[in-house]
Design a protein around this motif. Sequence first.
Motif, PDB file in Angstrom:
ATOM      1  N   ASP A 328       0.830  -1.203   0.000  1.00  0.00           N
ATOM      2  CA  ASP A 328       0.000   0.000   0.000  1.00  0.00           C
ATOM      3  C   ASP A 328       0.871   1.261   0.000  1.00  0.00           C
ATOM      4  OD1 ASP A 328       0.958  -0.159   2.558  1.00  0.00           O
ATOM      5  OD2 ASP A 328      -0.966   0.209   3.547  1.00  0.00           O
TER       6      ASP A 328
ATOM      7  N   LYS B  55      -3.333   8.826   5.753  1.00  0.00           N
ATOM      8  CA  LYS B  55      -3.158   7.368   5.647  1.00  0.00           C
ATOM      9  C   LYS B  55      -2.751   6.783   7.008  1.00  0.00           C
ATOM     10  CE  LYS B  55      -0.627   3.887   3.114  1.00  0.00           C
ATOM     11  NZ  LYS B  55      -1.705   3.194   2.428  1.00  0.00           N
ATOM     12  N   GLY B  82      -6.117   6.108   2.638  1.00  0.00           N
ATOM     13  CA  GLY B  82      -6.895   4.920   2.295  1.00  0.00           C
ATOM     14  C   GLY B  82      -8.375   5.232   2.357  1.00  0.00           C
ATOM     15  N   SER B  83      -9.202   4.386   1.749  1.00  0.00           N
ATOM     16  CA  SER B  83     -10.645   4.690   1.712  1.00  0.00           C
ATOM     17  C   SER B  83     -11.261   4.713   3.108  1.00  0.00           C
ATOM     18  CB  SER B  83     -11.364   3.703   0.807  1.00  0.00           C
ATOM     19  OG  SER B  83     -11.021   2.392   1.172  1.00  0.00           O
ATOM     20  N   ASP B  85      -9.709   5.605   5.911  1.00  0.00           N
ATOM     21  CA  ASP B  85      -9.291   6.864   6.543  1.00  0.00           C
ATOM     22  C   ASP B  85     -10.152   8.024   6.047  1.00  0.00           C
ATOM     23  OD1 ASP B  85      -7.020   5.418   7.536  1.00  0.00           O
ATOM     24  OD2 ASP B  85      -6.041   5.706   5.604  1.00  0.00           O
ATOM     25  N   ILE B  86     -10.404   8.023   4.742  1.00  0.00           N
ATOM     26  CA  ILE B  86     -11.170   9.138   4.171  1.00  0.00           C
ATOM     27  C   ILE B  86     -12.620   9.101   4.647  1.00  0.00           C
ATOM     28  CG2 ILE B  86     -12.056  10.046   1.956  1.00  0.00           C
ATOM     29  CD1 ILE B  86      -9.216   9.785   0.906  1.00  0.00           C
ATOM     30  N   ASN B  87     -13.182   7.900   4.778  1.00  0.00           N
ATOM     31  CA  ASN B  87     -14.558   7.794   5.321  1.00  0.00           C
ATOM     32  C   ASN B  87     -14.618   8.363   6.728  1.00  0.00           C
ATOM     33  OD1 ASN B  87     -15.651   6.617   3.095  1.00  0.00           O
ATOM     34  ND2 ASN B  87     -15.368   4.514   3.807  1.00  0.00           N
ATOM     35  N   GLU B  90     -14.483  12.143   6.545  1.00  0.00           N
ATOM     36  CA  GLU B  90     -15.745  12.737   6.069  1.00  0.00           C
ATOM     37  C   GLU B  90     -16.782  12.836   7.184  1.00  0.00           C
ATOM     38  OE1 GLU B  90     -16.632  10.288   2.726  1.00  0.00           O
ATOM     39  OE2 GLU B  90     -15.474  11.536   1.346  1.00  0.00           O
ATOM     40  N   ARG B 103     -10.799  14.615  -2.533  1.00  0.00           N
ATOM     41  CA  ARG B 103     -10.367  13.446  -1.763  1.00  0.00           C
ATOM     42  C   ARG B 103      -9.767  12.411  -2.712  1.00  0.00           C
ATOM     43  NH1 ARG B 103     -16.109  13.642   0.478  1.00  0.00           N
ATOM     44  NH2 ARG B 103     -16.073  15.352  -0.998  1.00  0.00           N
ATOM     45  N   THR B 105      -8.052   8.729  -2.964  1.00  0.00           N
ATOM     46  CA  THR B 105      -7.698   7.486  -2.259  1.00  0.00           C
ATOM     47  C   THR B 105      -6.418   6.894  -2.858  1.00  0.00           C
ATOM     48  OG1 THR B 105      -9.244   6.360  -3.715  1.00  0.00           O
ATOM     49  CG2 THR B 105     -10.004   6.795  -1.480  1.00  0.00           C
ATOM     50  N   ASP B 106      -5.765   6.051  -2.074  1.00  0.00           N
ATOM     51  CA  ASP B 106      -4.510   5.430  -2.510  1.00  0.00           C
ATOM     52  C   ASP B 106      -4.729   4.618  -3.787  1.00  0.00           C
ATOM     53  OD1 ASP B 106      -2.862   6.483  -0.706  1.00  0.00           O
ATOM     54  OD2 ASP B 106      -2.801   4.762   0.644  1.00  0.00           O
TER      55      ASP B 106
END
Lengths: 394, 145
Positions: A328, B55, B82-83, B85-87, B90, B103, B105-106
């Motif tokens: 990642d 992240k 990462g998704s 983290d972003i959630n 938000e 936003r 995502t990775d």
Amino acid sequence: MPEGEDLKDLQERLAELKRQEMGGVDVPSLDADIKKETIKMERAAEASNKPVLAKEREIGKLAESPSGPVGLDVGTTHIVIAKNETNHIQTITQLNAFFTIPKSKFAKKILSNNDILYYELDELFYIIGYSADNFANMFNTNTRRSIKKGLISTDEKEGISVIQAAVLSLLNRPKRFGETICFAIPGEPLHGNGSVMYHESIIKRFLSHMGYTPISINEGMTVVLSELSNEDHTGIGISLGGGMCNICLSYLSFPVITYSLQLGGDYIDSMVGQSVGEPATKIKLIKENELDLSSEPKDRIMTAFHIFYDDLINKLIESLQRVLSSSDQMPMIANAIPIVLSGGTAMPKSFTERFMKTLKNYRLPVEISSVRLADDPLNTTAKGALIMAMTEAE
Amino acid sequence: MAFPVIIYSADKSRGGILHKILKRNGLSTLWENQLSQTQAAVLTHHPEIFIADIKNALKNEIVFLANICLKLQGAFLIVIGGSVDINTFEKQVSELVLENNLRLTDPLSPELIVSKVKEVLSLREKPLQAQQTDLEIDLKQFLKL
């Protein structure tokens, strides 16, 4: 007013305004720290373009006290130091091996008269470096190793003191207390044992006690620093040593992905030896003097070499594919990047071509622009560590 | 020195790459890896763009960053991570903050971020240029040129 003078005038006026804002205090025109960093980076970049003059440690010669930053490679088979000289980089190599003989007055006289590097512990003489190889040959046996598969050996109780003695044979206390020394450490092994943190801490403590300021750098990254200055230090550096392969993907000089495989020259020697029923030491000599991977193998030993070199290359590229695809940390890289190979295991004739051919069978998540061998594969790690030391030195 | 772009990233590698690539593209950028220093930098420099790398951030860190974002005063916000983290991010910020941000995502895409930063900065410069042109016109009219 000419354009240049106009600009100068404007800059002076701006500086005056800033001085007034700061209550009359002079504002430096350039940030001193940035200037200092720039000079250091330039010096390190200059060093990466210097030729390497390599030599083995001469018997009887005392270690020098360095007057500048030092690069250090503590490898499974060799220890190499690198120093920056006016027109070149000087590397000195010592064999990282030892041999023990029982203590006696007679043996002591022989060792001292022949300037053989040794130390006494309990009831034994520990013979260090190249001299150990000569003794092992005399007794028709193998030397012992303080590093196994890239990390401090758990099999040898005195491994640490042997490494210290070997380093001391190349390097004395620095002329300036706190001189920067950068040493290479392996990446975390992908499948295997051994603690990189323990290995790193032990070497760091020892170098600190000698009066250095030690910093560590990933071994794969040393290849990038040493070889990829024209590519913005972006690419994959692979160091194929005796005990392990170290891999680093660097982006703009940041080591994004690093890991190691505990497979290297020793693995090939031992597998070939087992397969054809010959001792690994004999196999190693044949490998170093005769192996050519471009031509069809002529006998069973050469056939075995081809088989196990192919095995190593396949395992290495397969690991690269799996690690890069699953990490990642992997950034999106728009342009193709180079791969540089270094280390003694990458030195047989046509190794690079064989690597490139095998690479075509795999799909990596990043496009590869080229694969090449480092300019001086045996000294790349020490040189890269020196460049890092020069960048970090105060 | 004022920095129009400020990055927060606790990750030495990701933060370092973004800092280097933005600087290399001629964008005056400050990179902070600690939250308190980031807050101080945002309040001092009033950046045009704030890049928050969240992240693997802890929930408390995301809350702290969300509070910093509320103090941005019209700056454009780029959130990367990462998704998951972003959630989390938000959920912590108001609609107002979410309106003025991007936003991503990775995987980390440094070149995309550079192009977005350039785009935002050039869009923000345009009204200023237009304003200067009006001033120029007025001046010319006044001077009867």
